[in-house]
Design an enzyme around this catalytic site. Structure first.
Site, PDB file in Angstrom:
ATOM      1  N   ASN A 209       0.865  -1.168   0.000  1.00  0.00           N
ATOM      2  CA  ASN A 209       0.000   0.000   0.000  1.00  0.00           C
ATOM      3  C   ASN A 209       0.910   1.228   0.000  1.00  0.00           C
ATOM      4  O   ASN A 209       1.745   1.381   0.889  1.00  0.00           O
ATOM      5  CB  ASN A 209      -0.907   0.009   1.232  1.00  0.00           C
ATOM      6  CG  ASN A 209      -1.969  -1.070   1.176  1.00  0.00           C
ATOM      7  OD1 ASN A 209      -2.512  -1.344   0.116  1.00  0.00           O
ATOM      8  ND2 ASN A 209      -2.254  -1.696   2.316  1.00  0.00           N
TER       9      ASN A 209
ATOM     10  N   GLN B  22      -2.464   2.944   3.225  1.00  0.00           N
ATOM     11  CA  GLN B  22      -1.212   2.876   3.989  1.00  0.00           C
ATOM     12  C   GLN B  22      -1.393   3.618   5.305  1.00  0.00           C
ATOM     13  O   GLN B  22      -1.811   4.786   5.321  1.00  0.00           O
ATOM     14  CB  GLN B  22      -0.040   3.477   3.201  1.00  0.00           C
ATOM     15  CG  GLN B  22       1.298   3.267   3.923  1.00  0.00           C
ATOM     16  CD  GLN B  22       2.516   3.793   3.158  1.00  0.00           C
ATOM     17  OE1 GLN B  22       2.390   4.359   2.072  1.00  0.00           O
ATOM     18  NE2 GLN B  22       3.687   3.590   3.746  1.00  0.00           N
ATOM     19  N   SER B  23      -1.101   2.935   6.392  1.00  0.00           N
ATOM     20  CA  SER B  23      -1.286   3.528   7.723  1.00  0.00           C
ATOM     21  C   SER B  23       0.023   3.627   8.493  1.00  0.00           C
ATOM     22  O   SER B  23       0.114   4.384   9.459  1.00  0.00           O
ATOM     23  CB  SER B  23      -2.306   2.721   8.531  1.00  0.00           C
ATOM     24  OG  SER B  23      -1.870   1.390   8.714  1.00  0.00           O
ATOM     25  N   VAL B  24       1.019   2.845   8.097  1.00  0.00           N
ATOM     26  CA  VAL B  24       2.344   2.915   8.719  1.00  0.00           C
ATOM     27  C   VAL B  24       3.323   3.343   7.620  1.00  0.00           C
ATOM     28  O   VAL B  24       3.443   2.655   6.586  1.00  0.00           O
ATOM     29  CB  VAL B  24       2.769   1.568   9.337  1.00  0.00           C
ATOM     30  CG1 VAL B  24       4.174   1.678   9.932  1.00  0.00           C
ATOM     31  CG2 VAL B  24       1.769   1.126  10.405  1.00  0.00           C
TER      32      VAL B  24
ATOM     33  N   HIS C  74       6.484  -1.479   3.665  1.00  0.00           N
ATOM     34  CA  HIS C  74       6.254  -2.862   4.099  1.00  0.00           C
ATOM     35  C   HIS C  74       5.488  -3.610   3.031  1.00  0.00           C
ATOM     36  O   HIS C  74       4.580  -3.086   2.394  1.00  0.00           O
ATOM     37  CB  HIS C  74       5.521  -2.933   5.439  1.00  0.00           C
ATOM     38  CG  HIS C  74       4.266  -2.122   5.499  1.00  0.00           C
ATOM     39  ND1 HIS C  74       4.272  -0.762   5.709  1.00  0.00           N
ATOM     40  CD2 HIS C  74       2.972  -2.478   5.376  1.00  0.00           C
ATOM     41  CE1 HIS C  74       3.037  -0.302   5.713  1.00  0.00           C
ATOM     42  NE2 HIS C  74       2.216  -1.324   5.502  1.00  0.00           N
TER      43      HIS C  74
ATOM     44  N   HIS D 227       3.033  -6.667   2.412  1.00  0.00           N
ATOM     45  CA  HIS D 227       2.113  -7.633   3.027  1.00  0.00           C
ATOM     46  C   HIS D 227       2.236  -8.957   2.271  1.00  0.00           C
ATOM     47  O   HIS D 227       2.172  -8.987   1.035  1.00  0.00           O
ATOM     48  CB  HIS D 227       0.656  -7.172   2.895  1.00  0.00           C
ATOM     49  CG  HIS D 227       0.296  -5.939   3.647  1.00  0.00           C
ATOM     50  ND1 HIS D 227      -0.340  -5.970   4.880  1.00  0.00           N
ATOM     51  CD2 HIS D 227       0.450  -4.623   3.355  1.00  0.00           C
ATOM     52  CE1 HIS D 227      -0.569  -4.732   5.292  1.00  0.00           C
ATOM     53  NE2 HIS D 227      -0.097  -3.885   4.391  1.00  0.00           N
TER      54      HIS D 227
HETATM   55  P1  AMP Z   1      -0.766  -0.577   5.945  1.00  0.00           P
HETATM   56  O1  AMP Z   1      -2.206  -0.281   6.270  1.00  0.00           O
HETATM   57  O2  AMP Z   1      -0.568  -1.115   4.550  1.00  0.00           O
HETATM   58  O3  AMP Z   1       0.117   0.604   6.263  1.00  0.00           O
HETATM   59  O4  AMP Z   1      -0.336  -1.766   6.888  1.00  0.00           O
HETATM   60  C1  AMP Z   1       0.084  -1.591   8.187  1.00  0.00           C
HETATM   61  C2  AMP Z   1      -0.098  -2.899   8.872  1.00  0.00           C
HETATM   62  O5  AMP Z   1       0.624  -2.866  10.093  1.00  0.00           O
HETATM   63  C3  AMP Z   1      -1.555  -3.218   9.221  1.00  0.00           C
HETATM   64  O6  AMP Z   1      -1.949  -4.412   8.576  1.00  0.00           O
HETATM   65  C4  AMP Z   1      -1.522  -3.357  10.743  1.00  0.00           C
HETATM   66  O7  AMP Z   1      -2.380  -4.369  11.215  1.00  0.00           O
HETATM   67  C5  AMP Z   1      -0.070  -3.677  11.008  1.00  0.00           C
HETATM   68  N1  AMP Z   1       0.427  -3.341  12.340  1.00  0.00           N
HETATM   69  C6  AMP Z   1       0.233  -2.181  13.011  1.00  0.00           C
HETATM   70  N2  AMP Z   1       0.873  -2.216  14.192  1.00  0.00           N
HETATM   71  C7  AMP Z   1       1.496  -3.425  14.255  1.00  0.00           C
HETATM   72  C8  AMP Z   1       2.316  -4.067  15.223  1.00  0.00           C
HETATM   73  N3  AMP Z   1       2.639  -3.480  16.400  1.00  0.00           N
HETATM   74  N4  AMP Z   1       2.764  -5.320  14.961  1.00  0.00           N
HETATM   75  C9  AMP Z   1       2.451  -5.925  13.805  1.00  0.00           C
HETATM   76  N5  AMP Z   1       1.685  -5.368  12.849  1.00  0.00           N
HETATM   77  C10 AMP Z   1       1.202  -4.140  13.065  1.00  0.00           C
END
Ligand code: AMP
Length: 115
Positions: A88, A95-97, A101, A103
């Protein structure tokens, strides 16, 4: 800067936040997603802070390839005969982080096109 002290995934790399790690190489860390969307849901990240896959590809085409190779190895060790990989890139697509990364998802059937 190699790591960002404010970044959640950099904290996992540093061991400051626990994670269920399934693979660690010189340049890649793989750990189980905390909110799995499939029986196997693993995140593969570069051990350098970079915001998203597009920036990672520019920084190092080799490293983004290493993520794909690591995903293949993890899928094999998880016993998957097929799997889906997703980057993402950008908040508008979920994308939230903001640490690149990949998946890796498997263990159930998947619809196409994705939602
Ligand atoms: P995205 O939404 O593509 O940025 O994916 C971020 C992912 O990080 C999501 O699927 C979350 O569930 C996962 N996530 C967030 N915090 C953690 C954590 N502490 N350990 C493992 N996965 C996490």
């Amino acid at each position: 800067m190699d790591l960002d002290p404010q970044c959640l995934f950099c904290k996992i790399i540093e061991g400051d936040i626990p994670a269920d790690i399934v693979l660690r190489t010189a340049n890649v860390l793989a750990f189980r997603d905390i909110t799995p969307q499939a029986p196997t849901h693993i995140l593969l990240i570069p051990t350098v802070h970079v915001e998203n896959a597009a920036e990672l590809a520019k920084l190092s085409p080799t490293l983004i390839g290493e993520l794909m190779i690591a995903a293949q190895e993890v899928a094999k060790s998880e016993g998957l005969d097929g799997y889906r990989t997703v980057f993402n890139t950008g908040a508008s697509v979920g994308q939230s982080v903001f640490h690149a990364h990949l998946h890796l998802l498997g263990g159930r059937s998947f619809a196409w096109p994705p939602g």
